[in-house]
Design an enzyme around this catalytic site. Sequence first.
Site, PDB file in Angstrom:
ATOM      1  N   MET A  39     -11.769   5.494  -0.138  1.00  0.00           N
ATOM      2  CA  MET A  39     -12.356   5.831   1.167  1.00  0.00           C
ATOM      3  C   MET A  39     -12.968   7.221   1.030  1.00  0.00           C
ATOM      4  SD  MET A  39      -9.260   4.288   3.447  1.00  0.00           S
ATOM      5  CE  MET A  39      -8.189   4.288   2.018  1.00  0.00           C
ATOM      6  N   MET A  99      -8.493   9.062  -0.111  1.00  0.00           N
ATOM      7  CA  MET A  99      -9.284   9.544   1.047  1.00  0.00           C
ATOM      8  C   MET A  99      -9.737  10.973   0.773  1.00  0.00           C
ATOM      9  SD  MET A  99      -6.929   8.222   4.173  1.00  0.00           S
ATOM     10  CE  MET A  99      -5.995   6.689   4.067  1.00  0.00           C
ATOM     11  N   ASP A 113      -6.620  -5.320   5.365  1.00  0.00           N
ATOM     12  CA  ASP A 113      -5.889  -4.063   5.237  1.00  0.00           C
ATOM     13  C   ASP A 113      -5.827  -3.390   6.604  1.00  0.00           C
ATOM     14  OD1 ASP A 113      -4.760  -1.771   4.151  1.00  0.00           O
ATOM     15  OD2 ASP A 113      -6.634  -1.035   3.261  1.00  0.00           O
ATOM     16  N   ASP A 171      -4.591   3.979  -1.895  1.00  0.00           N
ATOM     17  CA  ASP A 171      -5.602   4.507  -0.969  1.00  0.00           C
ATOM     18  C   ASP A 171      -6.023   5.918  -1.357  1.00  0.00           C
ATOM     19  OD1 ASP A 171      -5.840   2.390   0.963  1.00  0.00           O
ATOM     20  OD2 ASP A 171      -3.853   2.933   1.719  1.00  0.00           O
ATOM     21  N   SER A 229       0.851  -1.181   0.000  1.00  0.00           N
ATOM     22  CA  SER A 229       0.000   0.000   0.000  1.00  0.00           C
ATOM     23  C   SER A 229       0.887   1.231   0.000  1.00  0.00           C
ATOM     24  CB  SER A 229      -0.888  -0.017   1.251  1.00  0.00           C
ATOM     25  OG  SER A 229      -1.525   1.229   1.406  1.00  0.00           O
ATOM     26  N   HIS A 255      -8.434   1.631  -3.481  1.00  0.00           N
ATOM     27  CA  HIS A 255      -9.282   1.553  -2.288  1.00  0.00           C
ATOM     28  C   HIS A 255      -9.848   2.952  -2.041  1.00  0.00           C
ATOM     29  CE1 HIS A 255      -9.311   0.774   2.391  1.00  0.00           C
ATOM     30  NE2 HIS A 255     -10.526   0.978   1.890  1.00  0.00           N
ATOM     31  N   HIS A 288      -1.526  -1.281  -3.925  1.00  0.00           N
ATOM     32  CA  HIS A 288      -2.751  -0.831  -3.245  1.00  0.00           C
ATOM     33  C   HIS A 288      -2.700   0.692  -3.158  1.00  0.00           C
ATOM     34  CE1 HIS A 288      -6.080  -1.506  -0.341  1.00  0.00           C
ATOM     35  NE2 HIS A 288      -5.575  -0.459   0.300  1.00  0.00           N
ATOM     36  N   MET A 313     -11.217  -4.297   6.941  1.00  0.00           N
ATOM     37  CA  MET A 313     -10.258  -3.402   7.595  1.00  0.00           C
ATOM     38  C   MET A 313      -9.954  -3.938   8.995  1.00  0.00           C
ATOM     39  SD  MET A 313      -9.769  -0.796   5.431  1.00  0.00           S
ATOM     40  CE  MET A 313      -8.688   0.082   6.525  1.00  0.00           C
TER      41      MET A 313
END
Length: 239
Positions: free
Chosen positions: A88, A56, A197, A54, A27, A86, A52, A163
Amino acid sequence: MPTQAHPETALNNPITHPDRLPLVAPSILAANYAKLGEECRSARDAGGDLLHYDVMDGHLVPNLALGVDMLASLKADLPDAFFDVHLMIERPDLFAEPFAKAGAGHLTFHIEAMDPSRRGADARALFDKVRSLGMSVGIAIDGPTPIEKADALLPHVDLVLVMAIRAGFAGQAFDPAALDKVRHVRRLAPNTRIEVDGGVGPKQSPALLEAGADVLAAASAVFKVSPNERASVITQMRG
Ligand code: DX5
Ligand code: ZN
């Protein structure tokens, strides 16, 4: 009938590939952002199966991270890397197409973002949209959310992301409650990928693989060691 990934997509996608080998997904949230291209190459060359990524928005989770244009630059630099995105964020439906165009191979969005109080779109419609854009699709469950909330969606996804922390930051401690969540999903969905994760590294991986997880995302365990130690970390995690 759930829409499945196109057979050609399945073969080019480690998540939906019929071999179903355990995968490690470094990640990049904990990478050195001043040299992100180099960091991605290092994690890939060390054996990382997926990168990965992320995203946000500061609303669904209390932090900001990464975006569409950054992914496009990284994908142009490393065209053969597979990006596991991913999201979020609230309103993930608005970002499926931009991330597909930027080079995402897989998109996971949060079940918490589907809540009507967050103007959540219909999850099933979004699964179809993500697949029609050539990506595989996953649903993520944040640490505090009961795993049963995902039960009805399990037959419709390629991957469930459990998670083991509260989403938002790298470097938190692994919550062992995630193991029971993995067992629960594995019982109900024997053929679905289960990604874990948060706080995952070589120490946690044997119990996670044993519980039925088969995609392990790790930021600190991979990026907070020197580049020449990363291959050994990833090999240990794969089990
Ligand atoms: C946190 C992110 C994770 C994070 C994991 O919300 O979704 O992917 O990068 O970081 P570590 O592996 O350090 O817990
Ligand atoms: Zn993540």
